[in-house]
Design a protein around this motif. Structure first.
Motif, PDB file in Angstrom:
ATOM      1  N   THR A  14       0.841  -1.197   0.000  1.00  0.00           N
ATOM      2  CA  THR A  14       0.000   0.000   0.000  1.00  0.00           C
ATOM      3  C   THR A  14       0.876   1.247   0.000  1.00  0.00           C
ATOM      4  O   THR A  14       1.835   1.335   0.765  1.00  0.00           O
ATOM      5  N   THR A  41     -11.752  -7.541 -11.239  1.00  0.00           N
ATOM      6  CA  THR A  41     -11.539  -8.455 -10.131  1.00  0.00           C
ATOM      7  C   THR A  41     -12.584  -9.562 -10.228  1.00  0.00           C
ATOM      8  O   THR A  41     -13.644  -9.378 -10.831  1.00  0.00           O
ATOM      9  N   SER A  64     -11.996   7.205  -9.473  1.00  0.00           N
ATOM     10  CA  SER A  64     -11.341   6.431  -8.413  1.00  0.00           C
ATOM     11  C   SER A  64      -9.819   6.488  -8.488  1.00  0.00           C
ATOM     12  O   SER A  64      -9.146   6.143  -7.516  1.00  0.00           O
ATOM     13  N   LYS A  88      -3.598   1.406  -3.545  1.00  0.00           N
ATOM     14  CA  LYS A  88      -4.424   0.957  -2.436  1.00  0.00           C
ATOM     15  C   LYS A  88      -4.810  -0.505  -2.663  1.00  0.00           C
ATOM     16  O   LYS A  88      -4.833  -0.970  -3.805  1.00  0.00           O
ATOM     17  N   GLU A  90      -7.618  -1.762  -2.829  1.00  0.00           N
ATOM     18  CA  GLU A  90      -8.751  -1.842  -3.760  1.00  0.00           C
ATOM     19  C   GLU A  90      -8.349  -1.660  -5.218  1.00  0.00           C
ATOM     20  O   GLU A  90      -9.173  -1.824  -6.122  1.00  0.00           O
ATOM     21  N   ASP A  91      -7.097  -1.339  -5.473  1.00  0.00           N
ATOM     22  CA  ASP A  91      -6.587  -1.291  -6.842  1.00  0.00           C
ATOM     23  C   ASP A  91      -6.180  -2.679  -7.338  1.00  0.00           C
ATOM     24  O   ASP A  91      -5.845  -2.841  -8.523  1.00  0.00           O
ATOM     25  N   SER A 120      -1.936  -4.940   1.973  1.00  0.00           N
ATOM     26  CA  SER A 120      -2.208  -3.950   3.028  1.00  0.00           C
ATOM     27  C   SER A 120      -1.216  -4.067   4.161  1.00  0.00           C
ATOM     28  O   SER A 120      -0.423  -4.999   4.226  1.00  0.00           O
TER      29      SER A 120
END
Length: 120
Positions: A14, A41, A64, A88, A90-91, A120
């Motif tokens: 991250t 995803t 985003s 991040k 979420e990427d 993370s």
């Protein structure tokens, strides 16, 4: 026929950065060709990330990724880059390069994808 080959994916923490590359070949591309990056995803639809026109450099970024990602094109080498900063979790996705020849058929040509994983 158009061939698109992505590279540059990998595992990053991250806040880290990666640069994806897309090499296009197989035909002469018009100045109006639009190159795009998408991501997907498991279980979700493919999502638009960014696009750029070969000449003129008109760029569009998904909300985003604005302020973190940059798309650019090297028209002499038929390369398109996606610089990804401040990554991040979420990427995390498979990122695909695509070509829209502006002939009314949209993004008709796609690469095989490259995995980006943000821990993370």
């Amino acid at each position: 026929q158009v061939q698109l080959v992505e590279s540059g994916g990998g595992l990053v923490q991250t806040g880290g950065s990666l640069r994806l590359s897309c090499a296009a070949s197989g035909r002469t591309f018009s100045p109006y060709t639009k190159m795009g990056w998408f991501r997907q995803t498991p279980g979700k639809e493919r999502e638009f990330v960014a696009s750029v026109t070969r000449v003129g450099g008109s760029r569009t970024l998904a909300n985003s990724v604005k302020g973190r990602f940059t798309i650019s094109a090297d028209t002499a080498k038929n390369l398109v880059y996606l610089q990804m900063n401040s990554l991040k979790p979420e990427d995390t996705a498979v990122y695909y390069c695509a070509a829209d020849l502006r002939d009314g058929r949209g993004y008709l040509y796609w690469g095989q994808g490259t995995q980006v994983t943000v821990s993370s």
